[in-house]
Design an enzyme around this catalytic site. Structure first.
Site, PDB file in Angstrom:
ATOM      1  N   ASP A 251     -43.367 -41.445  96.284  1.00  0.00           N
ATOM      2  CA  ASP A 251     -43.406 -41.538  95.246  1.00  0.00           C
ATOM      3  C   ASP A 251     -43.353 -42.662  94.251  1.00  0.00           C
ATOM      4  O   ASP A 251     -42.954 -43.700  94.704  1.00  0.00           O
ATOM      5  CB  ASP A 251     -41.697 -40.500  94.488  1.00  0.00           C
ATOM      6  CG  ASP A 251     -41.904 -40.253  93.266  1.00  0.00           C
ATOM      7  OD1 ASP A 251     -42.315 -41.244  92.145  1.00  0.00           O
ATOM      8  OD2 ASP A 251     -40.546 -39.923  92.846  1.00  0.00           O
ATOM      9  N   ILE A 252     -43.760 -42.960  93.908  1.00  0.00           N
ATOM     10  CA  ILE A 252     -44.119 -44.547  93.082  1.00  0.00           C
ATOM     11  C   ILE A 252     -43.493 -44.557  92.335  1.00  0.00           C
ATOM     12  O   ILE A 252     -43.210 -46.161  91.724  1.00  0.00           O
ATOM     13  CB  ILE A 252     -45.409 -44.835  92.824  1.00  0.00           C
ATOM     14  CG1 ILE A 252     -45.992 -43.943  91.433  1.00  0.00           C
ATOM     15  CG2 ILE A 252     -46.787 -44.948  93.080  1.00  0.00           C
ATOM     16  CD1 ILE A 252     -46.719 -44.085  90.108  1.00  0.00           C
TER      17      ILE A 252
ATOM     18  N   TYR B   3     -51.299 -41.693  77.439  1.00  0.00           N
ATOM     19  CA  TYR B   3     -52.371 -42.163  78.535  1.00  0.00           C
ATOM     20  C   TYR B   3     -53.126 -43.613  77.775  1.00  0.00           C
ATOM     21  O   TYR B   3     -52.910 -44.339  79.242  1.00  0.00           O
ATOM     22  CB  TYR B   3     -53.289 -41.262  78.974  1.00  0.00           C
ATOM     23  CG  TYR B   3     -54.445 -41.435  79.814  1.00  0.00           C
ATOM     24  CD1 TYR B   3     -54.021 -41.836  81.006  1.00  0.00           C
ATOM     25  CD2 TYR B   3     -55.576 -41.067  79.540  1.00  0.00           C
ATOM     26  CE1 TYR B   3     -54.723 -41.968  82.353  1.00  0.00           C
ATOM     27  CE2 TYR B   3     -56.410 -41.711  80.608  1.00  0.00           C
ATOM     28  CZ  TYR B   3     -55.551 -42.082  81.793  1.00  0.00           C
ATOM     29  OH  TYR B   3     -56.983 -41.986  82.714  1.00  0.00           O
TER      30      TYR B   3
ATOM     31  N   LYS C 112     -52.585 -47.165  79.244  1.00  0.00           N
ATOM     32  CA  LYS C 112     -54.094 -48.012  80.384  1.00  0.00           C
ATOM     33  C   LYS C 112     -53.745 -48.835  79.233  1.00  0.00           C
ATOM     34  O   LYS C 112     -54.373 -50.015  80.664  1.00  0.00           O
ATOM     35  CB  LYS C 112     -54.586 -47.702  80.396  1.00  0.00           C
ATOM     36  CG  LYS C 112     -55.512 -45.685  80.955  1.00  0.00           C
ATOM     37  CD  LYS C 112     -55.017 -45.834  82.625  1.00  0.00           C
ATOM     38  CE  LYS C 112     -54.651 -45.410  83.601  1.00  0.00           C
ATOM     39  NZ  LYS C 112     -54.705 -45.668  84.899  1.00  0.00           N
TER      40      LYS C 112
ATOM     41  N   ILE D 220     -65.005 -39.023  85.738  1.00  0.00           N
ATOM     42  CA  ILE D 220     -65.573 -38.438  86.901  1.00  0.00           C
ATOM     43  C   ILE D 220     -65.707 -37.074  87.101  1.00  0.00           C
ATOM     44  O   ILE D 220     -64.845 -35.977  86.397  1.00  0.00           O
ATOM     45  CB  ILE D 220     -64.610 -39.378  87.687  1.00  0.00           C
ATOM     46  CG1 ILE D 220     -64.061 -40.547  87.325  1.00  0.00           C
ATOM     47  CG2 ILE D 220     -65.439 -39.092  89.048  1.00  0.00           C
ATOM     48  CD1 ILE D 220     -65.052 -41.313  87.141  1.00  0.00           C
TER      49      ILE D 220
HETATM   50  P1  NAD Z   1     -55.841 -37.510  89.431  1.00  0.00           P
HETATM   51  O1  NAD Z   1     -54.386 -36.772  88.385  1.00  0.00           O
HETATM   52  O2  NAD Z   1     -56.531 -35.812  90.422  1.00  0.00           O
HETATM   53  O3  NAD Z   1     -54.335 -36.894  90.623  1.00  0.00           O
HETATM   54  C1  NAD Z   1     -53.468 -38.879  90.079  1.00  0.00           C
HETATM   55  C2  NAD Z   1     -52.653 -38.408  91.715  1.00  0.00           C
HETATM   56  O4  NAD Z   1     -51.291 -38.893  90.867  1.00  0.00           O
HETATM   57  C3  NAD Z   1     -51.988 -36.878  92.251  1.00  0.00           C
HETATM   58  O5  NAD Z   1     -52.532 -36.093  93.169  1.00  0.00           O
HETATM   59  C4  NAD Z   1     -50.676 -36.620  92.042  1.00  0.00           C
HETATM   60  O6  NAD Z   1     -50.045 -35.786  92.681  1.00  0.00           O
HETATM   61  C5  NAD Z   1     -50.487 -38.351  91.746  1.00  0.00           C
HETATM   62  N1  NAD Z   1     -48.627 -38.904  91.307  1.00  0.00           N
HETATM   63  C6  NAD Z   1     -48.448 -38.817  89.974  1.00  0.00           C
HETATM   64  N2  NAD Z   1     -47.080 -38.865  90.066  1.00  0.00           N
HETATM   65  C7  NAD Z   1     -46.664 -39.744  91.196  1.00  0.00           C
HETATM   66  C8  NAD Z   1     -45.858 -40.113  91.422  1.00  0.00           C
HETATM   67  N3  NAD Z   1     -44.503 -40.497  90.876  1.00  0.00           N
HETATM   68  N4  NAD Z   1     -46.269 -40.669  92.886  1.00  0.00           N
HETATM   69  C9  NAD Z   1     -47.366 -40.617  93.018  1.00  0.00           C
HETATM   70  N5  NAD Z   1     -47.819 -40.197  93.419  1.00  0.00           N
HETATM   71  C10 NAD Z   1     -47.997 -39.555  92.160  1.00  0.00           C
HETATM   72  O7  NAD Z   1     -55.640 -38.827  88.809  1.00  0.00           O
HETATM   73  P2  NAD Z   1     -57.323 -39.269  89.562  1.00  0.00           P
HETATM   74  O8  NAD Z   1     -58.339 -38.988  88.629  1.00  0.00           O
HETATM   75  O9  NAD Z   1     -57.488 -39.272  90.721  1.00  0.00           O
HETATM   76  O10 NAD Z   1     -57.343 -41.090  88.842  1.00  0.00           O
HETATM   77  C11 NAD Z   1     -56.975 -41.287  89.561  1.00  0.00           C
HETATM   78  C12 NAD Z   1     -57.212 -42.925  88.278  1.00  0.00           C
HETATM   79  O11 NAD Z   1     -57.896 -43.009  87.484  1.00  0.00           O
HETATM   80  C13 NAD Z   1     -56.223 -43.017  86.976  1.00  0.00           C
HETATM   81  O12 NAD Z   1     -55.405 -44.619  87.125  1.00  0.00           O
HETATM   82  C14 NAD Z   1     -56.548 -42.211  86.651  1.00  0.00           C
HETATM   83  O13 NAD Z   1     -55.580 -42.933  85.473  1.00  0.00           O
HETATM   84  C15 NAD Z   1     -58.038 -43.398  87.145  1.00  0.00           C
HETATM   85  N6  NAD Z   1     -59.177 -42.604  85.840  1.00  0.00           N
HETATM   86  C16 NAD Z   1     -59.264 -41.520  86.716  1.00  0.00           C
HETATM   87  C17 NAD Z   1     -60.445 -40.781  85.208  1.00  0.00           C
HETATM   88  C18 NAD Z   1     -60.926 -39.519  85.850  1.00  0.00           C
HETATM   89  O14 NAD Z   1     -62.589 -39.144  85.366  1.00  0.00           O
HETATM   90  N7  NAD Z   1     -60.087 -38.299  87.135  1.00  0.00           N
HETATM   91  C19 NAD Z   1     -60.875 -41.600  84.575  1.00  0.00           C
HETATM   92  C20 NAD Z   1     -60.118 -42.182  84.056  1.00  0.00           C
HETATM   93  C21 NAD Z   1     -59.544 -43.086  84.751  1.00  0.00           C
HETATM   94  N1  SER Z   2     -60.877 -38.271  82.780  1.00  0.00           N
HETATM   95  C1  SER Z   2     -59.331 -39.163  82.606  1.00  0.00           C
HETATM   96  C2  SER Z   2     -59.039 -38.003  81.150  1.00  0.00           C
HETATM   97  O1  SER Z   2     -59.821 -37.159  80.689  1.00  0.00           O
HETATM   98  C3  SER Z   2     -60.644 -40.150  81.320  1.00  0.00           C
HETATM   99  O2  SER Z   2     -58.739 -41.417  81.844  1.00  0.00           O
HETATM  100  O3  SER Z   2     -57.913 -38.672  80.930  1.00  0.00           O
END
Ligand code: NAD
Ligand code: SER
Length: 324
Positions: free
Chosen positions: A57-58, A147, A151, A177
């Site tokens: 847990d971060i 959010y 960021k 993504i």
């Molecule tokens: P996701 O929601 O799929 O995964 C996040 C993970 O964090 C989950 O597996 C969750 O269990 C874990 N988590 C939540 N709270 C936690 C805690 N307290 N301790 C440890 N783990 C915890 O997110 P993602 O899409 O893989 O995103 C990864 C990063 O990329 C994030 O910083 C997100 O903001 C960024 N991001 C993602 C996208 C996208 O489209 N996926 C776009 C822009 C930015």
């Molecule tokens: N894919 C992300 C969201 O929609 C962008 O950071 O939250």
């Protein structure tokens, strides 16, 4: 002597990006040199079965420190976060996880003299005051979602730690993504993934955004490439640190649906916008990523056509194999 990346910790590793990033990092640096971690455990997940995994847990600084010590970590890819849609439902949780988590990682990186920390940012940093198309690297950052607030604050915090404490922290403003391995975890761009699953399984998708809402998007192989390329860039070549714009493609739901119909002519889409429409409306449609191109040679490989073809091939196979 110059240090190089040897032992990696990935937080939030079971999420959409982490699942594929860990596999790519393990291929490059060796399975036992990439420690996946998440707050939860997933049964039968290849990441937890086929390599080192820790429940972490971060928000628990002590546990982060123990993990760094146990594995002699030198580099952290910090992906644990709460994304935009979940964040609007629970803003306090979003602030706590995204800010306290980031601070814990940055402070651990000072304590253990880590080589490098990679902390993604997002297109959610933008709100009012930027052009709809080709938002420049240096731009007004006035997000309207919690959010987005986390960021922007995260980017500023990382840059502060670079300047004040000499931490080598790097980050990219990912677009939405799109991927075929793990479903997204509660964002506004999630429709662009769900649409493929529903098209393959049911030939129908009920979209939560309007047909003409254009957003920046990127296919997962480009996201992984961008993340690793930035992590491996020479520090001296970087003028920016935590806030690189990265772009690949821009489309709206109706254009994506038409692209899918080239492969699945019977696919039908309907539109029922919900609370996520307001979040999407606050974000730009496209971004200028020339700083990333100049400073670490960023260039995407996938456009809308190539991404759609690959997604449909992969998900059709998974559907036939009974995996989705
Ligand atoms: P996701 O929601 O799929 O995964 C996040 C993970 O964090 C989950 O597996 C969750 O269990 C874990 N988590 C939540 N709270 C936690 C805690 N307290 N301790 C440890 N783990 C915890 O997110 P993602 O899409 O893989 O995103 C990864 C990063 O990329 C994030 O910083 C997100 O903001 C960024 N991001 C993602 C996208 C996208 O489209 N996926 C776009 C822009 C930015
Ligand atoms: N894919 C992300 C969201 O929609 C962008 O950071 O939250």
């Amino acid at each position: 002597m110059k240090r190089s990346i040897k032992k990696i910790l990935v937080t939030g590793a079971l999420g959409q990006i982490g699942t594929e990033l860990v596999l790519a990092l393990r291929k490059k640096y060796g399975v036992n040199n990439v420690i996946a971690s998440d707050i939860k455990h997933k049964e039968n997940n290849p990441l937890t079965k086929n390599g080192p995994f820790e429940i972490l847990d971060i928000l628990k600084l002590n546990d982060i420190e123990k993990t760094i010590e146990k594995y002699e970590i030198d580099t952290i890819f910090h992906l644990a976060a709460i994304l935009s849609a979940v964040g609007e439902k629970d803003p306090a949780l979003c602030w706590n996880v995204n800010m306290t988590g980031t601070l814990n990682i940055l402070n651990s990186s000072i304590k253990y003299n880590l080589l490098r920390v990679i902390i993604p940012s997002s297109i959610a940093v933008w709100g009012k005051g930027v052009p709809k198309y080709m938002v420049p690297q240096e731009s007004v950052l006035k997000p309207s979602s919690m959010y987005g607030v986390t960021k922007v604050a995260g980017e500023l915090l990382c840059d502060y730690y670079v300047q004040k404490f000499g931490v080598d922290c790097r980050g990219l403003r990912y677009p939405g993504i799109i991927s075929s391995e793990t479903l997204p975890g509660g964002g506004t761009t999630d429709y662009a993934v769900e649409i493929f699953y529903e098209a393959v399984k049911n030939n129908y998708y009920n979209c939560f955004l309007k047909p003409e809402t254009e957003l920046p998007m990127m296919y997962m192989p480009d996201c992984i490439k961008a993340t690793i390329d930035l992590a491996e860039a020479e520090f001296e070549d970087l003028k920016h640190h935590s806030d690189f714009n990265v772009a690949a493609m821009t489309f709206d739901a109706q254009t994506l649906a038409k692209e899918i119909q080239k492969h699945l002519p019977n696919f039908i889409i309907e539109y029922n916008p919900d609370y996520r429409q307001a979040i999407a409306d606050s974000w730009p449609a496209s971004i200028d990523d020339s700083a990333a191109r100049e400073e670490w040679n960023w260039k995407p490989n996938y456009d809308l056509g190539a991404m759609t073809k690959d997604m449909l091939e992969k998900l059709t196979k998974k559907f036939k194999d009974g995996l989705i």
